[in-house]
Design a protein around this motif. Sequence first.
Motif, PDB file in Angstrom:
ATOM      1  N   UNK A  32       0.847  -1.191   0.000  1.00 44.83           N
ATOM      2  CA  UNK A  32       0.000   0.000   0.000  1.00 44.83           C
ATOM      3  C   UNK A  32       0.889   1.250   0.000  1.00 44.83           C
ATOM      4  N   UNK A  33       0.594   2.185  -0.912  1.00 49.42           N
ATOM      5  CA  UNK A  33       1.447   3.361  -1.064  1.00 49.42           C
ATOM      6  C   UNK A  33       0.728   4.670  -0.724  1.00 49.42           C
ATOM      7  N   UNK A  34      -0.586   4.604  -0.553  1.00 48.76           N
ATOM      8  CA  UNK A  34      -1.337   5.836  -0.285  1.00 48.76           C
ATOM      9  C   UNK A  34      -2.688   5.472   0.328  1.00 48.76           C
ATOM     10  N   UNK A  54      -4.519   3.064  -2.244  1.00 58.63           N
ATOM     11  CA  UNK A  54      -3.771   2.833  -3.472  1.00 58.63           C
ATOM     12  C   UNK A  54      -2.627   1.897  -3.146  1.00 58.63           C
ATOM     13  N   UNK A  55      -2.581   0.785  -3.863  1.00 56.37           N
ATOM     14  CA  UNK A  55      -1.443  -0.116  -3.699  1.00 56.37           C
ATOM     15  C   UNK A  55      -0.570   0.003  -4.941  1.00 56.37           C
ATOM     16  N   UNK A  58      -3.255  -1.110  -7.743  1.00 52.08           N
ATOM     17  CA  UNK A  58      -4.499  -0.445  -8.143  1.00 52.08           C
ATOM     18  C   UNK A  58      -5.063   0.345  -6.981  1.00 52.08           C
ATOM     19  N   UNK A  59      -6.137   1.090  -7.273  1.00 55.88           N
ATOM     20  CA  UNK A  59      -6.867   1.801  -6.231  1.00 55.88           C
ATOM     21  C   UNK A  59      -8.066   0.962  -5.797  1.00 55.88           C
TER      22      UNK A  59
END
Lengths: 119, 374
Positions: A32-34, A54-55, A58-59
């Motif tokens: 997960x980035x966001x 957001x990974x 995908x979101x």
Amino acid sequence: MKYTEDHEWLRAEGDIVVVGITEHAAEQLGDVVFVELPEVETQVTKGDDAVVIESVKAASDIVAPVDGEIVEVNDDLADNPGLVNEDPTGKAWFFKIKVADMSQLDEYMSEDEYQDMIS
Amino acid sequence: MPMADLSRTPLYDLHLARGGKMVPFAGYEMPVQYAPGVMKEHLWTREHAGLFDVSHMGQVILRAKSGSVDDAADALETLVPVSIAALKEGRQRYALFTNDTGGILDDLMVARKNDHLLLVVNAACKTQDIAHLQANLSDTCEITPVTDRALIALQGPEAETALSRLVPGAAEMRFMDATDLAWNGTTLWVTRSGYTGEDGYEISVPEPLAVAFTEALLAMDEVEPIGLGARDSLRLEAGLCLYGNDIDTTTTPVEAALEWAIQKARREGERAGGFPGADVILGQFANGAPRRRVGLLPEGRAPMRDGTGLFAGDRKVGHVTSGAYGPSIERPMSMGYVDIEFAETGTKLEGEVRGKRMPVTVADMPFRPSTYKR
């Protein structure tokens, strides 16, 4: 703890429900980035989009599992979204909802039922 | 597409044994990631050596019926705006198949061997590329798809150390060299190239030895298998185009900021033009194109993925064609097309993410400096 078909876990603390995603969901999402969290004091209806994750792939949306008011969000996730992968059922809770009617939780799965669903 | 209709590469069983998560990609079942996941695989490649199965890509031999590799080069020049005639034996070059309107049919690598050209084309385009070559060049050339070799990419700062343990000659190569090297009684077709922005190699291995060769590399401490997920974030950090996303039949090489791929010899002088869409492409060289592919750095942590609309005030000025989180640059990154007056580095725009306008700045690419061994 209760579980939804959308792979959320719900933990009741008095009239507050803490919401996060399961280890299975975190694994499927990948890194997960966001994480975009809702505003505190937002009134939500069951099924409303509450969180965007957001990974690297995908979101995804996390929906409000019950009607109520968002009373607290986990700001740590804004700076450290990777917590969702490290500790999805602990430090990486998303938000807390103040619920008028706790019987809304009754329809959701027990841990055993959830494990059956994903196995 | 049901998995049953998908092709498998010679390394399919190896991917499964290594815990690869298989997904459909360009008609093949390919590993999108292994147990460590996209982020760790990406970083491993940047720090050590990542091994990628790219056997789904098309390898095609182009040989002139005359036997002269110069004739094969001349023939190929009628389909690509790239100087193949000037490509020296043992060297490789990036190229583009163009169409009559100046659009891009595919991007590819061309290596000049002693008596033929070796082409590597995208998996999703290989059937149409081979048909295109046959339709246009079969009078003078034999077009032979290579179907009995795997293709392995080994990428990263420790790729040289790892590969030269098996084939010492690999260490002597420099960026874009193409050489045959002997291993275990067979011949490897090796190029010092790749698509990650790293130093590294692509190695074509006869199918019967593909698993043994791959296992020999994976047995080394420096080498881990890497899936398509990290391949995508690596190439995006390196500013490299993904065919079908960032370039296609509706984008010209000039719009795509790929002017560097079109050598001067194909723009001026006696070898100028003579490829499909030359009037459009050379016209854009002279007069500019209405839009341009640019790098984009969103502010904050939210990625702007392909399809995200780009705005300057109320005016829509373009869209994102690739977007992801960059594990090495530790921030989201995108590329996309914008109207030419907004293409300058540093231009502030907004991207519309889930109905909200978010600031994004036009940026130079690569996002992370490439480390090719020139």
